[in-house]
Design an enzyme around this catalytic site. Structure first.
Site, short mmCIF file in Angstrom:
data_model
loop_
_atom_site.label_atom_id
_atom_site.label_comp_id
_atom_site.label_asym_id
_atom_site.label_seq_id
_atom_site.Cartn_x
_atom_site.Cartn_y
_atom_site.Cartn_z
CD GLU A 38 53.50 60.26 12.88
OE1 GLU A 38 53.10 61.42 13.38
OE2 GLU A 38 53.36 59.98 11.58
CG ASN A 91 52.57 53.44 11.20
OD1 ASN A 91 53.31 52.75 10.49
ND2 ASN A 91 52.04 54.64 10.82
CG HIS A 116 56.18 59.55 4.73
ND1 HIS A 116 55.22 59.50 3.67
CD2 HIS A 116 55.71 59.26 5.79
CE1 HIS A 116 54.17 58.92 4.22
NE2 HIS A 116 54.37 59.04 5.68
CD GLU A 133 52.09 56.59 7.26
OE1 GLU A 133 52.30 57.71 6.84
OE2 GLU A 133 51.50 56.22 8.57
CG ASP A 156 55.41 59.51 0.34
OD1 ASP A 156 56.29 59.42 0.96
OD2 ASP A 156 54.39 60.13 0.81
O1 9MR Z 1 48.03 61.69 4.25
C1 9MR Z 1 47.43 62.44 5.61
C2 9MR Z 1 46.98 63.85 5.37
O2 9MR Z 1 45.83 63.77 4.13
C3 9MR Z 1 46.49 64.58 6.45
O3 9MR Z 1 46.26 65.93 6.33
C4 9MR Z 1 47.65 64.60 7.41
C5 9MR Z 1 47.49 65.21 8.65
O4 9MR Z 1 48.43 65.19 9.62
O5 9MR Z 1 47.96 63.29 7.75
C6 9MR Z 1 48.35 62.46 6.56
O6 9MR Z 1 48.89 61.00 6.85
C7 9MR Z 1 49.73 61.05 7.79
C8 9MR Z 1 49.65 59.72 8.66
O7 9MR Z 1 48.57 59.65 9.07
C9 9MR Z 1 50.62 59.40 9.72
N1 9MR Z 1 52.08 59.65 9.24
C10 9MR Z 1 52.28 60.81 8.43
C11 9MR Z 1 51.32 60.94 7.13
C12 9MR Z 1 52.01 62.22 6.44
O8 9MR Z 1 51.60 63.44 7.31
#
Ligand code: 9MR
Length: 353
Positions: A161, A202, A238, A267, A269
């Site tokens: 990101e 990513n 997402h 990722e 969903d």
């Molecule tokens: O799913 C993850 C969640 O449990 C955490 O609280 C969050 C913190 O920012 O990160 C989530 O995973 C993220 C991933 O690492 C990067 N892309 C976005 C995902 C969803 O926020």
């Protein structure tokens, strides 16, 4: 995820909802059980984001993780705040447990993530040091982690990101302290520590924002031209019922593999309650979700095999999704319901693989 992402998703949703309320149209999916295995059906890898606590304490969760998926992405365990909580101290206990569970069960491990602007340890923001000290810290962070997991972690999301929605480089502690070449340096350090590892960039919205995608590709191509190894691109995806259109996803996949990058849907969903106004979706909504997933998977299967790294779901059941807590709304974005029963999306997927 940054708050701008939240905003962008909402803006996009509002823009589209009046025009195309259901980009993924309703079809009927026969009910199915989950005695089969997704990954056993699939030519490419079928991954899942894993929470160690759930795996160790919830039998349904562990059973589905073992049976259905052949790649594990640690959802949070490999993030800097967990692996590197104190300056000069790395904490391996949980991550190593996750690795041994994965390897014992013949899963590959996708490392997520080495360099990100979020989930960094508190000490990092107060670290005092000159440019040389920051460079040493950065290099040591990447190489200690990659070396520790060498031979056990197949691939890394080296940088996560790093771009804004307009395609410019996001401001982050890494950009500020290491300089704008931090992405190149991160990939070079990771490659030196494990030359066999598959290395990914990513990001989110790459499937829906052509400007961001173009800028990211242009940027990564420049690094490659300077000899940096970048094996593939993770499109987080997402997504939601409303957005993006399958044509946009098809264009994204094509642009990425045409430029010789492996495609990881990293990722996945599918939100069914993006606007938060449908807390109890009916059966038609879950059929639409299945149809939406079907379209994504059908498009993914059209990618030439050498570019198919795999599809990873961001959780097992609707009980485990990050979305409800993060956006403060009900949602049901995954393959299994809160009781770990297969949803129409699962049935559609197993039929299509
Ligand atoms: O799913 C993850 C969640 O449990 C955490 O609280 C969050 C913190 O920012 O990160 C989530 O995973 C993220 C991933 O690492 C990067 N892309 C976005 C995902 C969803 O926020």
């Amino acid at each position: 995820m940054p708050s701008t992402k939240k905003l962008n998703l909402l803006v996009v949703a509002f823009a589209c909802v009046g025009v195309i309320p259901f980009a993924c149209k309703k079809t009927t999916t026969a009910s199915c059980d989950a005695t089969r295995s997704l990954h056993a059906q699939s030519k490419f890898s079928i991954g899942v984001a894993i929470q160690l606590g759930q795996y160790e304490n919830n039998l349904d969760y562990a059973r589905l993780a073992d049976q259905q998926f052949n790649s594990f992405t640690p959802e949070n365990a490999f993030k800097a705040e967990n692996l590197h909580p104190i300056e000069n101290v790395f904490e391996w206990t949980e991550a190593d447990r996750l690795i041994s569970i994965a390897l014992r069960n013949n899963k590959t491990v996708h490392g997520h993530t080495l360099i990100w602007h979020q989930q960094n340890p508190a000490w990092l923001s107060s670290f005092q040091g000159d440019a040389e000290a920051w460079e040493a810290l950065f290099k040591n962070h990447i190489q200690t982690i990659v070396t520790h997991f060498k031979g056990k972690v197949k691939a890394w999301d080296v940088v996560n990101e790093a771009f804004n929605e307009d395609g410019t480089l996001r401001n982050s502690i890494w950009k500020e302290k290491i300089g704008p070449t931090y992405i190149e340096k991160a990939f070079r350090y990771a490659q030196a520590a494990d030359p066999q590892a598959v290395l990914f960039y990513n990001d989110f919205n790459l499937e829906s924002n052509p400007l961001k995608r173009k800028q990211v590709l242009t940027y990564l191509n420049q690094l490659r031209n300077r000899g940096v190894k970048i094996s593939g691109i993770g499109l987080q995806m997402h997504v939601s019922l409303q957005y993006p259109e399958p044509t946009q996803i098809a264009a994204a996949f094509k642009e990425v593999f045409n430029q010789d990058y492996q495609v990881h849907v990293s990722e996945l969903d599918i939100s069914v309650n993006l606007l938060g106004n449908n807390n109890n979706p009916d059966a038609a909504v879950f059929e639409a979700q299945a149809d939406c997933l079907g379209k994504i998977v059908t498009l993914y299967k059209q990618i030439p095999q050498q570019y198919q790294y795999g599809i990873t779901f961001w959780g097992i059941s609707d009980n485990d999704s990050w979305i409800p807590a993060y956006f403060n709304r009900q949602d049901y974005p995954l393959l299994f319901d809160k009781n770990y029963q297969p949803k129409p999306a699962y049935c559609k997927l197993i039929e299509l693989l």
